[in-house]
Design an enzyme around this catalytic site. Structure first.
Site, PDB file in Angstrom:
ATOM      1  CG  HIS A  82      -2.045   0.980   1.142  1.00 14.55           C
ATOM      2  ND1 HIS A  82      -1.902   2.310   1.450  1.00 14.55           N
ATOM      3  CD2 HIS A  82      -3.343   0.810   0.767  1.00 14.55           C
ATOM      4  CE1 HIS A  82      -3.051   2.922   1.272  1.00 14.55           C
ATOM      5  NE2 HIS A  82      -3.944   2.037   0.864  1.00 14.55           N
TER       6      HIS A  82
ATOM      7  CG  ASP B 133      -8.010  -2.953  -2.854  1.00 13.68           C
ATOM      8  OD1 ASP B 133      -9.173  -2.537  -2.845  1.00 13.68           O
ATOM      9  OD2 ASP B 133      -7.019  -2.207  -2.868  1.00 13.68           O
TER      10      ASP B 133
END
Length: 427
Positions: free
Chosen positions: A306, A363
């Site tokens: 991320h 996700d």
């Protein structure tokens, strides 16, 4: 005396004020840097640039912390629901029972679309991308509510926020039905926010969709976990568009367009595609991880890493637990979840990923749980947009109280001044 930092630029030394946030974050205020030195700060991707001071969301990427208005995401996920969290983000405090009832009633009041507006859906060709439809129709709402284009007081803001929060799920569900060529299902006056969305998505004439409470809770949680995430690409877009005093409808429509990008809102689709490929090609997880580590293979491990988090994304832990609970409750045996679990276990023990601080993000599991809900892949990013709407609204309102239009600078790298040549003289 206020803390400052000294910067030497050529022969000049300037004092830069140090700004300290409520959680101890520090920034150098370079607002006058160009005026005093002729220099600007160059930061492609804005990874080290603070565009604003905000009261809404706090992230500590190294520690894996996410808080909305000071409340830990873990506590909100366990004890709260999406509409309550939306109220918190937009107005700054958790609502009492009366305030929550009033807000919920306002959402129910505004969930219908004008009949003329429904004609917009018939103008889009079959198989139109739902995100394109969502952005277009959100923008078109401004044509039907001109009294909300200029927000001068909190009452007008509340009305505009409630209309958008409520209608976005109706528009999203309609976009799905339009894509299939099916009739449009009206929102139900007695169903809650997430349940109503599933009703509009899947109900058929004389056969109303009766969602399992576990499905409703899972979707509500997905909305809640996506409700805000500080100054990401789409939120920054909403704030930048809003800084020009563009109306709320136009600003959130721009946010949808920014979210549409596969590097932002489409990441969970990429995860599901990866898991489907592993299964279809019968590749072992160990072999797939080996390919990921081989730079020549050009394969990425989707759903890991991320831009902000250098630790576990706290939302990933929450959604993983919810995913397992929903699949078990509904007796769904999804082989993609088994592959996802094995991938996670292998990657978390591999020095290659540990050194690079590549941990599962939100996700990684959200696509699997959306599959269990019966949501098609082309609607995954739309679900993200519905969840992110209260965050966008909150940031737009916060930005509306600022006084400057956003106007980044650049370093020009093109041609120096050239002499114009008439067409006949050009080689």
């Amino acid at each position: 005396m206020a803390e400052t930092a000294r910067l030497q630029a050529g022969d000049q030394i300037v004092e830069l004020p140090v700004v300290v946030g409520s959680e101890g974050e520090k920034a150098l205020d370079i607002a006058k840097l160009r005026a005093e030195t002729g220099y600007i700060a160059l930061d492609p991707g804005y990874g080290n640039t603070g565009s604003c001071q905000s009261d809404i969301t706090f992230i500590d990427g190294d520690a894996g912390i996410l808080r909305y208005r000071g409340y830990a995401i873990e506590d909100l996920a366990e004890y709260s629901r999406f509409i309550e969290v939306a109220y918190l983000l937009i107005w700054g405090e958790l609502p009492n029972a009366e305030q929550l009832d009033e807000f919920s009633a306002l959402l129910t009041k505004h969930q219908m679309l004008r009949e003329e507006l429904k004609q917009h859906f018939s103008l889009f060709p079959p198989n139109s991308p739902p995100m394109a439809v969502l952005s277009s129709v959100l923008n078109a709402l401004s044509c039907y509510y001109p009294e909300l284009l200029e927000i001068q007081d909190e009452e007008t803001f509340t009305e505009a926020a409630a209309r958008i929060m409520s209608k976005v799920r109706t528009i999203a569900a309609y976009s799905h039905r339009q894509q299939l060529g099916h009739h449009i299902e009206y929102p139900h006056p007695r169903k809650r926010y997430a349940e109503n969305f599933l009703h509009m998505m899947f109900s058929q004439p004389y056969n109303e969709f009766d969602a399992d409470p576990a499905l409703v809770d899972a979707l509500d949680l997905i909305f809640l976990l996506h409700a805000d995430h500080e100054q990401n690409c789409s939120t920054s877009t909403v704030r930048m568009v809003g800084s020009s005093e563009a109306n709320l409808f136009a600003s959130v429509a721009a946010g949808v367009s920014a979210l549409w990008g596969p590097l932002h809102g489409g990441a969970n689709v990429a995860v599901v595609n990866m898991l489907e490929t592993i299964r279809a090609e019968n590749v072992s997880v160990g072999d797939y991880v080996a390919q990921v580590k081989d730079k020549k293979a050009g394969i990425r491990l989707m759903g890991f890493g991320h831009r902000v988090y250098k630790n576990f994304d706290p939302r990933a832990k929450i959604i993983k637990k919810s995913c397992e609970k929903v699949l078990a409750k509904l007796h769904i045996n999804d082989p993609l979840l088994d592959i996802a679990k094995e991938l996670e276990a292998v990657a978390l023990e591999d020095e290659y990923f540990i050194q690079r601080k590549l941990y599962p993000n939100v996700d990684f599991y959200s696509g699997v749980i959306l599959r269990a809900l019966g949501i098609p892949k082309e609607m995954f990013t739309v679900i993200f947009a519905i969840g992110r709407m209260p965050g966008w609204i909150a940031h737009w309102y916060e930005e509306s109280k600022a006084t400057k239009i956003s106007r980044p600078r650049q370093i020009y790298t093109g041609s120096v001044q050239r002499t114009y040549q008439p067409l006949a003289e050009r080689p």
